[in-house]
Design an enzyme around this catalytic site. Structure first.
Site, PDB file in Angstrom:
ATOM      1  CG  ASN A   7      -1.824   1.151   1.333  1.00  0.00           C
ATOM      2  OD1 ASN A   7      -1.420   2.275   1.068  1.00  0.00           O
ATOM      3  ND2 ASN A   7      -3.056   0.919   1.727  1.00  0.00           N
ATOM      4  CG  ASP A   9      -3.113   4.614   0.734  1.00  0.00           C
ATOM      5  OD1 ASP A   9      -3.159   4.450  -0.494  1.00  0.00           O
ATOM      6  OD2 ASP A   9      -3.982   4.177   1.519  1.00  0.00           O
ATOM      7  CG  HIS A  10       0.975   6.334   4.870  1.00  0.00           C
ATOM      8  ND1 HIS A  10      -0.114   7.181   4.905  1.00  0.00           N
ATOM      9  CD2 HIS A  10       0.687   5.319   5.703  1.00  0.00           C
ATOM     10  CE1 HIS A  10      -1.013   6.702   5.748  1.00  0.00           C
ATOM     11  NE2 HIS A  10      -0.562   5.568   6.232  1.00  0.00           N
ATOM     12  NE  ARG A  18       7.220  21.675   2.593  1.00  0.00           N
ATOM     13  CZ  ARG A  18       8.429  22.190   2.381  1.00  0.00           C
ATOM     14  NH1 ARG A  18       8.848  22.456   1.175  1.00  0.00           N
ATOM     15  NH2 ARG A  18       9.201  22.429   3.405  1.00  0.00           N
ATOM     16  CG  HIS A  43      -8.315   3.980   1.349  1.00  0.00           C
ATOM     17  ND1 HIS A  43      -8.475   3.822   2.705  1.00  0.00           N
ATOM     18  CD2 HIS A  43      -9.541   4.323   0.875  1.00  0.00           C
ATOM     19  CE1 HIS A  43      -9.728   4.060   3.038  1.00  0.00           C
ATOM     20  NE2 HIS A  43     -10.396   4.387   1.947  1.00  0.00           N
ATOM     21  NE  ARG A  45      -9.505   8.314   4.565  1.00  0.00           N
ATOM     22  CZ  ARG A  45      -9.710   7.462   5.582  1.00  0.00           C
ATOM     23  NH1 ARG A  45      -8.927   6.439   5.763  1.00  0.00           N
ATOM     24  NH2 ARG A  45     -10.695   7.665   6.432  1.00  0.00           N
ATOM     25  NE  ARG A  49      -7.806  11.354   5.638  1.00  0.00           N
ATOM     26  CZ  ARG A  49      -8.246  10.819   6.777  1.00  0.00           C
ATOM     27  NH1 ARG A  49      -7.436  10.091   7.498  1.00  0.00           N
ATOM     28  NH2 ARG A  49      -9.465  11.019   7.200  1.00  0.00           N
ATOM     29  CD  GLU A  70      -6.992  -0.447   1.356  1.00  0.00           C
ATOM     30  OE1 GLU A  70      -7.045   0.651   1.939  1.00  0.00           O
ATOM     31  OE2 GLU A  70      -6.202  -1.324   1.673  1.00  0.00           O
ATOM     32  CB  THR A 101      -9.589   1.679   7.537  1.00  0.00           C
ATOM     33  OG1 THR A 101      -9.120   2.283   6.341  1.00  0.00           O
ATOM     34  CG2 THR A 101     -10.975   1.127   7.332  1.00  0.00           C
ATOM     35  CD  GLU A 151      -7.384  -6.200   3.517  1.00  0.00           C
ATOM     36  OE1 GLU A 151      -7.675  -5.869   2.343  1.00  0.00           O
ATOM     37  OE2 GLU A 151      -6.611  -5.540   4.236  1.00  0.00           O
ATOM     38  CG  HIS A 191      -5.667  -1.744   9.596  1.00  0.00           C
ATOM     39  ND1 HIS A 191      -5.235  -1.182  10.773  1.00  0.00           N
ATOM     40  CD2 HIS A 191      -6.201  -0.747   8.862  1.00  0.00           C
ATOM     41  CE1 HIS A 191      -5.531   0.103  10.753  1.00  0.00           C
ATOM     42  NE2 HIS A 191      -6.104   0.405   9.603  1.00  0.00           N
ATOM     43  N   GLY A 192      -2.149  -2.741  10.202  1.00  0.00           N
ATOM     44  CA  GLY A 192      -1.284  -2.706  11.380  1.00  0.00           C
ATOM     45  C   GLY A 192      -0.172  -3.748  11.377  1.00  0.00           C
TER      46      GLY A 192
HETATM   47  N1  PXP Z   1      -6.113  -3.084   4.422  1.00  0.00           N
HETATM   48  C1  PXP Z   1      -7.052  -2.109   4.491  1.00  0.00           C
HETATM   49  C2  PXP Z   1      -8.447  -2.444   4.077  1.00  0.00           C
HETATM   50  C3  PXP Z   1      -6.733  -0.799   4.898  1.00  0.00           C
HETATM   51  O1  PXP Z   1      -7.679   0.146   4.945  1.00  0.00           O
HETATM   52  C4  PXP Z   1      -5.395  -0.515   5.223  1.00  0.00           C
HETATM   53  C5  PXP Z   1      -5.006   0.879   5.607  1.00  0.00           C
HETATM   54  O2  PXP Z   1      -5.134   1.694   4.484  1.00  0.00           O
HETATM   55  C6  PXP Z   1      -4.452  -1.542   5.126  1.00  0.00           C
HETATM   56  C7  PXP Z   1      -4.832  -2.830   4.750  1.00  0.00           C
HETATM   57  C8  PXP Z   1      -2.993  -1.332   5.411  1.00  0.00           C
HETATM   58  O3  PXP Z   1      -2.821  -1.029   6.751  1.00  0.00           O
HETATM   59  P1  PXP Z   1      -1.393  -0.541   7.250  1.00  0.00           P
HETATM   60  O4  PXP Z   1      -1.108   0.766   6.572  1.00  0.00           O
HETATM   61  O5  PXP Z   1      -1.562  -0.426   8.726  1.00  0.00           O
HETATM   62  O6  PXP Z   1      -0.405  -1.602   6.848  1.00  0.00           O
END
Ligand code: PXP
Length: 238
Positions: A7, A9-10, A18, A43, A45, A49, A70, A101, A151, A191-192
């Site tokens: 993922n 996203d970050h 910025r 994702h 959103r 963001r 996502e 999430t 998931e 997630h996490g």
């Molecule tokens: N799966 C889903 C459905 C999520 O919403 C997220 C967070 O965007 C992740 C996985 C990944 O989570 P993490 O960034 O904590 O690895």
């Protein structure tokens, strides 16, 4: 052998901080794929963001592996998915106040809407996954509404503070895996998850793909994305 979808996203979170054009999640996706990632997850959103519409369009054109989008269960998101045609969609609950999430989808409550939207996405050839807590009722409902995958939300497992809690949460995940297998529902998880806590989850057979973002991008900030992805792949692939 389990798969890893990274993922990115970050990478977009840093760019948006910025309001400029870099770092680009498209470049991060190329590097993650070159390091061996099996797929790229983003994702989009509702508040945009981090990932932007432009990212979804360009990633759809450039990704060589599989694009997992996502998104929330809204008409706007379904229409974006039908236009861009990601390989898979993971439906997630979304709250504007949340940092990430927070819980799983309430599939039992949203059955009718889900059934209709899942059918629309599947008719367009998109594989549909539902992000849910490891809960038997939610798993049965996910099967009933026609999802291809669930998931498993691993957030509660990742937040445990004692060995007893850890065993309890792993037990919930194990039960969820057996229930999904009995129903013929595909199994992803995320997630996490990080380089340490993923080990016990990997010991439970049956999870097809892990979606991991925060821990890989955090490590990438210090050691580079190639090394961060390769190190996670080495764990996932055993
Ligand atoms: N799966 C889903 C459905 C999520 O919403 C997220 C967070 O965007 C992740 C996985 C990944 O989570 P993490 O960034 O904590 O690895």
């Amino acid at each position: 052998m389990a798969k890893l979808s990274v993922n990115v996203d970050h990478i977009a979170t840093i760019r948006q901080a910025r309001g400029v054009s870099e770092p680009d999640p498209v470049a991060a996706a190329v590097l993650a794929e070159l390091a061996g990632a099996d797929g790229i997850t983003i994702h989009l959103r509702e508040d945009r963001r981090h990932i932007q519409d432009r990212d979804v369009d360009i990633l759809r054109q450039t990704i060589k592996t599989r694009l997992n989008l996502e998104m929330a269960l809204t008409d706007e998101m379904v229409s974006i998915a039908l236009k861009t045609l990601p390989d898979s969609v993971t439906l997630v609950p979304e709250g504007r106040h949340e940092l990430t999430t927070e819980g799983g989808l309430d599939v039992v409550l949203l059955q009718n809407t889900l059934k209709q939207k899942i059918a629309l996405l599947q008719q367009a050839g998109i594989v549909v996954s539902l992000f849910i807590e490891p809960n038997i009722e939610q798993i049965k409902a996910s099967h009933k509404v026609g999802a291809d995958y669930m998931e498993i939300h691993t957030g509660m497992y990742c937040e445990v503070r004692s060995e007893a809690e850890r065993r309890e949460q792993l037990g919930r995940i194990e039960l969820a895996i057996s229930a999904a297998r009995r129903l013929g529902l595909g199994i992803n998880a995320g997630h996490g998850l990080d380089y340490r806590n993923i080990q016990s989850v990997l010991a439970l057979p049956g999870i097809e793909e892990f979606n991991i973002g925060h821990s890989i991008i955090s490590r990438a900030a210090l050691v580079g994305i190639d090394r961060a992805v390769r190190e996670m792949l080495a764990l996932v692939k055993g």
